[in-house]
Each structure stands twice: as structure tokens, then as C-alpha cells.
Motif scaffolding. Structure first.
Motif, short mmCIF file in Angstrom:
data_model
loop_
_atom_site.label_atom_id
_atom_site.label_comp_id
_atom_site.label_asym_id
_atom_site.label_seq_id
_atom_site.Cartn_x
_atom_site.Cartn_y
_atom_site.Cartn_z
N GLN A 14 -8.08 -3.24 -1.04
CA GLN A 14 -6.92 -2.36 -1.14
C GLN A 14 -7.31 -0.98 -1.65
O GLN A 14 -6.64 0.01 -1.36
N ARG A 54 0.69 3.95 -3.08
CA ARG A 54 0.41 5.39 -2.90
C ARG A 54 1.50 6.24 -3.56
O ARG A 54 1.20 7.25 -4.22
N ARG A 95 -7.72 1.61 0.99
CA ARG A 95 -6.48 2.15 1.55
C ARG A 95 -5.69 2.97 0.54
O ARG A 95 -4.83 3.77 0.92
N VAL A 96 -5.96 2.74 -0.76
CA VAL A 96 -5.31 3.54 -1.81
C VAL A 96 -6.42 4.06 -2.74
O VAL A 96 -6.55 3.62 -3.89
N GLN A 109 0.82 -1.22 0.00
CA GLN A 109 0.00 0.00 0.00
C GLN A 109 0.85 1.26 0.00
O GLN A 109 0.51 2.25 -0.66
#
Length: 318
Positions: free
Chosen positions: A201, A180, A204-205, A176
Motif C-alpha cells: 500500500q 491519500r 500507492r500512498v 487508498q
């Protein structure tokens, strides 16, 4: 009683990064919606001959038959009719476009094409126009700290539009953090980044362009697991998997391995003929995958594919 399938030739006419679009008359099937020019293929006609005729009759444009290139084939059941949309593209139409049958016509940028303004069967056409002709996938890396540098080198050398960040050896936090950083750097270079693996995911991104699901992840879902504003890709290897990916609302699939590949030693290759047959029944854009190089793009597209996907197309050697 089974419905007869109607063979419809569809033209994607491009000029200066814009596409010619018409509006359907209110009184016809799907009236009021936007459409790409085209019409029924008449008995005795090839699809290319039908396109040249329909384009001239509808818009006044002249199209060299040799300029037509396949885009995608789509079978769709509207309930009251079944159609096969045989979609071809030309960048060489000559003349000034006009609605010769009274229909309004206009040139739109690809980014302006909206699903809800077109018949449902046109969604894969819009996807095919918005997706690039090749799909970059990250490969082996020297060390986790080197992946970003390798990505930057690959981007600098080959300029991909869409990159799938595949790094199965990283733990969740490492992946992650890398994603980013790559999303942020890619934005400055006009590169979109797809995550690879689990759907969550994206939480989170959230700035990633979407997620590509390996089959082991995709098979767990019965409905589209991401928003329509994100790309959804699925890895497929046979017709049953393609059908499942289509039911999920996948925007594209990868299909392979077409040829033997060192990244999956021992995996049986399907070959070009089996690939062609599977693409013919798919209703979403398909990328050929497995043992391919950039030189194989023409072979893939001539068999109805969107293009090719892979590691060796762009990834710097160790």
C-alpha cells in the motif's frame, strides 16, 4: 565462554526540545560516534543513583533523582561485549552543560539524531524519542464516506501526532483514496498517518509515514520490508512474535491485549504483569494495546512501555 552483561545507565537529558549529546573519544569502544551521557552502574548503586553521579561527573549538570523517568531498556550483543542499556529521561537538569572529561557536548533537536552517527544499540533510543507517547487507531465508522469526518473530529479533539488508518471493511481502492486524503489533510495539522495492512500500500500512498503490519502480514517477512525512512510497526501478542518483529527491524510494536477489549471479544487478556515481563525483553519501543484509556498511559510507561495505543483514546463514538 559466555560474556558478562554490562549494566549501563543512559541519560536522555532534554531542555527546550533538544537533547544533550556527547562524542565518544576516538580511542574507546565505538570511538568517534555520538552518545547519550551515562556509564556503568556500580555495585550497590541503583540505576537512578548511577545516572545522577554520571551526569554530574560527565557534564556538570545536577539532576533531581525524582525527575528521572524510564524510557526503554535495550540488550545488545556487540560480539566482543554484551550490554544492557537502561535508559531514563529527565527534563529537569540544572546548570550549564560542559564536557568535563574532555568530550565535546552539544544540544541537538530530536529530528537531528541520525542512526549512523550513534552506536547500533542506540537506534531504539532514537526511535523512542521520535515516537509519540500514544498511538491513535481508527475505529468503527458510520459509513465509508464518514471516516474522514470522524478522523477530523478526533484530530480536533485530541491532537494525535501519529494515526494508524485501520479500515478493514474498505476495498483496496476505497482505502487508498481515503489514505491519500487523510495524509494530505493531516500534513496541514501536524499529524502523520500510518497505513495498516499490506506493505505494498505504501507504493500507492507514498506520502504516508509508514505501515503497521498485523501479525498475519509480518510473519511472512524475513527482512525489513520498507525503507528506513518510513515507520514500521508490528502487532505482537507474545515473545516469539516480538523477536520476529525485532528481526524485521520494526521501529515499534504494539503488544496486547493487556485488558479485555470490546473490539476483540473473547481474546484472552495478558494482564499487566505478563505485559511487563514481555516489555523487559523487548529491544524496541512497545505500545500497550487492548482495553486501555488515556488514564492507563502512566501504568504502561511505569512498566517500560513507550505509551498506549488504541481506538477509544481518541475515536469519536458512533
Amino acid at each position: 565462554m559466555a560474556l558478562t552483561e554490562i549494566h549501563v545507565a543512559v541519560a536522555v537529558i532534554c531542555r527546550e526540545n533538544r537533547v544533550l549529546i556527547a562524542r565518544r573519544p576516538d580511542h574507546v569502544h565505538q570511538g568517534g560516534l555520538l552518545e547519550f551521557p551515562g556509564g556503568k552502574v556500580e555495585p550497590g548503586e541503583t540505576v537512578q543513583q548511577a545516572l545522577v553521579r554520571e551526569i554530574q561527573e560527565e557534564t556538570g549538570l545536577q539532576v533531581p533523582v525524582t525527575s528521572l523517568k524510564p524510557v526503554i531498556g535495550i540488550r545488545h550483543d556487540y560480539g566482543d561485549k554484551r550490554v544492557f542499556l537502561d535508559v531514563w529521561r529527565t527534563d529537569a537538569a540544572m546548570g550549564d552543560a560542559e564536557g568535563r572529561e574532555g568530550q565535546p557536548v552539544k544540544w541537538l533537536a530530536v529530528g537531528e539524531l541520525r542512526d549512523d552517527e550513534f552506536p547500533a544499540a542506540n537506534r531504539p533510543i532514537i526511535r523512542a524519542l521520535k515516537l509519540p507517547s500514544w498511538l491513535a487507531i481508527t475505529g468503527e465508522y458510520r459509513a465509508p464516506a464518514d471516516i474522514l469526518d470522524q478522523c477530523q473530529e478526533g484530530i480536533r479533539m485530541t491532537r494525535p501526532e501519529l494515526v494508524i488508518l485501520r479500515a478493514p471493511k474498505l476495498n483496496a481502492d476505497e482505502y487508498q483514496s481515503l489514505a491519500r486524503d487523510l495524509v494530505m489533510q493531516g500534513r496541514d495539522q501536524g499529524v502523520e498517518v500510518m497505513l495498516h495492512g499490506a506493505v505494498d500500500q505504501l507504493v500507492r500512498v507514498p506520502d504516508a509515514a509508514g505501515v503497521h503490519l498485523p501479525w498475519r502480514e509480518a510473519r511472512a517477512f524475513q527482512h525489513r520490508p520498507v525503507l528506513e525512512t518510513k515507520w514500521l510497526g508490528v502487532s505482537c501478542h507474545n515473545q516469539a512474535e516480538i523477536i520476529h518483529a525485532e528481526a524485521l527491524g520494526a521501529d515499534y510494536i504494539t503488544l496486547g491485549p493487556v485488558l479485555p477489549t470490546p473490539s476483540h471479544p473473547g481474546a484472552p487478556a495478558m494482564g499487566w504483569e505478563s505485559f511487563r515481563r514481555l516489555v523487559a525483553v523487548a529491544t524496541v519501543p512497545v505500545y500497550a494495546l487492548g482495553g486501555l484509556t488515556a488514564e492507563d498511559s502512566g501504568a504502561a510507561m511505569s512498566r517500560g512501555a513507550q505509551g498506549v495505543a488504541g481506538i477509544s483514546l481518541w475515536w469519536p463514538r458512533l
